[in-house]
Enzyme design. Structure first.
Site, mmCIF file in Angstrom:
data_model
loop_
_atom_site.group_PDB
_atom_site.id
_atom_site.type_symbol
_atom_site.label_atom_id
_atom_site.label_comp_id
_atom_site.label_asym_id
_atom_site.label_seq_id
_atom_site.Cartn_x
_atom_site.Cartn_y
_atom_site.Cartn_z
ATOM 1 N N GLU A 1 1.531 -1.700 -1.184
ATOM 2 C CA GLU A 1 1.191 -1.569 0.235
ATOM 3 C C GLU A 1 -0.086 -0.742 0.346
ATOM 4 O O GLU A 1 -0.156 0.374 -0.168
ATOM 5 C CB GLU A 1 2.332 -0.880 0.987
ATOM 6 C CG GLU A 1 2.010 -0.604 2.443
ATOM 7 C CD GLU A 1 2.960 0.407 3.071
ATOM 8 O OE1 GLU A 1 3.374 0.195 4.215
ATOM 9 O OE2 GLU A 1 3.287 1.417 2.400
ATOM 10 N N ASP B 1 5.359 1.626 -2.110
ATOM 11 C CA ASP B 1 5.080 2.228 -0.815
ATOM 12 C C ASP B 1 3.788 3.046 -0.890
ATOM 13 O O ASP B 1 3.539 3.746 -1.869
ATOM 14 C CB ASP B 1 6.254 3.134 -0.432
ATOM 15 C CG ASP B 1 6.143 3.691 0.961
ATOM 16 O OD1 ASP B 1 6.138 2.902 1.918
ATOM 17 O OD2 ASP B 1 6.072 4.933 1.096
#
Length: 540
Positions: free
Chosen positions: A271, A202
């Site tokens: 990401e 993330d």
């Protein structure tokens, strides 16, 4: 052919949002045993791996992306034994398992932060990013939170501000402290030892910040609809030079890769969200010593034009070198593809074309649960929202709940998701007719189109590891070639409601596609593409 050690090159990774997948104990919230119960369904799709969104211990202010124990399973999802059973079931079905690692920030209820905020001189005093107030009491600099407002929150115990790039209950960890890095890598290894095959990272470009806390400059031009830009959020008005995508991040990614290299056949996908995301993707993946793959938000916007698709692909190809991309056109943070790109007019036919496009471009693929059903965005009322992002920006931005509603397994009131009368988000009536039970035995359904094309893709490695060459495009059509040493395929796409004709000098032999996918035809050196269709041709 790919080797076992680089299975991730060209892999299709199915994203499971556990809260909304299947509720095994009927408390209204999906859980890990629910994922295990549906493992045969996932395997039937023909995907290679699953990515589990966070299931860690958490106060759930951001639904698991605020972690209070990196090595624990939150009781609403089950326990570590349930996780081990999930891993075993996935591996028995030939599926790899990747889990979300939220390393940039923790929950404010994590023991590390509880200790850090207790005083200025405790053992973890500098495990988070603290800053003194300006003489007039204002925040240390102009950095902003993605969720709106300043990225600094006042703490009365320390009489200092702490940094939070997201919710104020998600304080950012201080990666400049080597003890923090060591502790986080220990949590990564905890899951590697339990048998996970990789990690989705993330906010992978947020880890480091500028030690001088320099102000971000204003963005010279703010364009509505460009990557991550909404004019109702002041975050879009800054060029984020100092609060993320810092050069120090590279060395951390190298340390992370060195750890994974000790566990063969594991992988990472990061990401990346920033104004120069494609350059960052290239920097983070080339050289075989950092991340294995990255994906950005470039295909998660409202721009579905083939011009945008081609420009994105060619930009990354030019800078990637030996790096590797991963593409997502839907996930748990953006509106469903059928609504965002399909505009709900012929959405299923259009979604099939985007499916073929995504699965035939060069790179790996992240496929979000429910996209294989062609689900539209659910429509919720304000009082039904639970997403803090949506609540803060309502009504201009409806938040992320519309793409997170429960998976419809059956066409009935509860969708076969739960027996509870109050699921954590309401079942969408718009989605029920597209339930798995309705599509399973329909040969022409989008579900079976996904299954058939994914299995076709595995039978033709050129679609997995071949090079790519773009030929021509306009906003609704695109043609390109995938090629390796043994096969060359010509691919043409039409995302419009009108028939399109493309002239070509190539000698083509029609490559048969599944009946569930609307196909064009080739004759007299012309490829004719009916509305919402694709054409594959073997190059002679």
């Amino acid at each position: 052919m790919t080797t076992n050690n680089d299975w991730w090159r060209g892999a299709v990774i199915y994203q499971v949002y556990p809260r909304s997948f299947f509720d095994s104990n009927n408390d209204g919230i999906g859980d890990l045993p629910g994922v295990t119960a549906k493992m045969s369904y996932i395997a039937s799709l023909g995907v290679d791996a699953i990515w589990l969104s966070p299931f860690f211990t958490s106060p759930m202010k951001d639904f698991g992306y605020d972690v209070s124990d990196y090595c624990g399973v939150d009781p609403i999802f089950g326990d570590l034994d349930d996780f081990d059973k999930l891993i075993e079931a996935a591996h028995q079905h030939g599926l790899k398992v990747m889990i979300d690692q939220v390393l940039n920030h923790s929950s404010d209820q994590h023991p590390w932060f509880v200790e850090s905020r207790s005083s200025l001189d405790n053992d973890k005093a500098d495990w988070y990013i603290w800053g003194d107030a300006n003489p007039d009491g204002t925040v240390p600099n102009n950095w902003l939170s993605v969720f709106g407002g300043p990225a600094w929150h006042w703490d009365s115990r320390r009489k200092q501000y702490y940094l939070h790039n997201f919710l104020d209950s998600q304080p950012d960890l201080n990666f400049h402290n080597p003890n923090v890095v060591d502790a986080l890598l220990d949590t990564v290894e905890f899951w590697l030892k339990r048998g996970v095959d990789g990690f989705r990272l993330d906010t992978a470009n947020y880890y480091y910040h500028d030690l001088e806390l320099r102000n971000n400059p204003p963005k010279e031009e703010v364009v509505e609809g460009s990557i991550g830009v909404r004019l109702d959020n002041p975050y879009a008005y800054q060029l984020h030079l100092y609060d993320k995508s810092r050069p120090e991040n590279i060395e951390f990614l190298k340390r992370l890769r060195a750890l994974l290299d000790q566990y063969p056949n594991t992988t990472t996908v990061g990401e990346v969200g920033c104004d120069f995301s494609l350059d960052t993707m290239a920097a983070y993946t080339k050289g075989n010593d950092k991340l294995h793959m990255c994906y950005s938000f470039d295909l998660l916007t409202h721009d579905s034009s083939m011009t945008h698709i081609r420009n994105t692909m060619e930009t990354i190809e030019e800078g990637l070198g030996d790096g590797w991309p991963c593409w997502a056109i839907g996930n748990h943070d953006v509106a469903r593809v059928a609504t965002r790109w399909g505009e709900e007019q012929d959405a299923i036919a259009k979604s099939k074309v985007y499916m073929v496009m995504q699965l035939s471009l060069r790179g790996s693929v992240c496929l979000y649960q429910g996209e294989e059903l062609g689900l539209p965005e659910a429509e919720l009322q304000f009082e039904q929202l639970v997403d803090p992002f949506g609540i803060n920006f309502w009504p201009e931005f409806k938040g992320r709940d519309g793409c997170r509603t429960p998976m419809p397994w059956e066409n009935q009131a509860s969708g076969g998701f739960t027996l509870s009368d109050s699921p954590w988000l309401p079942m969408s009536d718009k989605q029920l007719p597209l339930a798995v039970s309705e599509q399973d035995n329909d040969a022409l359904s989008i579900l079976n189109a996904y299954r058939e094309f994914l299995h076709l893709r595995k039978a033709h490695p050129v679609l997995i590891n071949g090079d790519i060459e773009f030929l021509s495009h306009d906003d609704t059509t695109l043609e390109y070639i995938r090629k390796n040493d043994s096969e060359q395929l010509y691919i043409a796409l039409n995302t419009s409601a009108e028939e399109k004709v493309i002239a070509t000098t190539l000698e083509l032999e029609t490559f048969p596609l599944p009946q569930s996918i609307q196909s064009g035809h080739f004759e007299n050196q012309q490829v004719t593409l009916p509305a919402y269709s694709v054409f594959f041709g073997s190059i002679k």
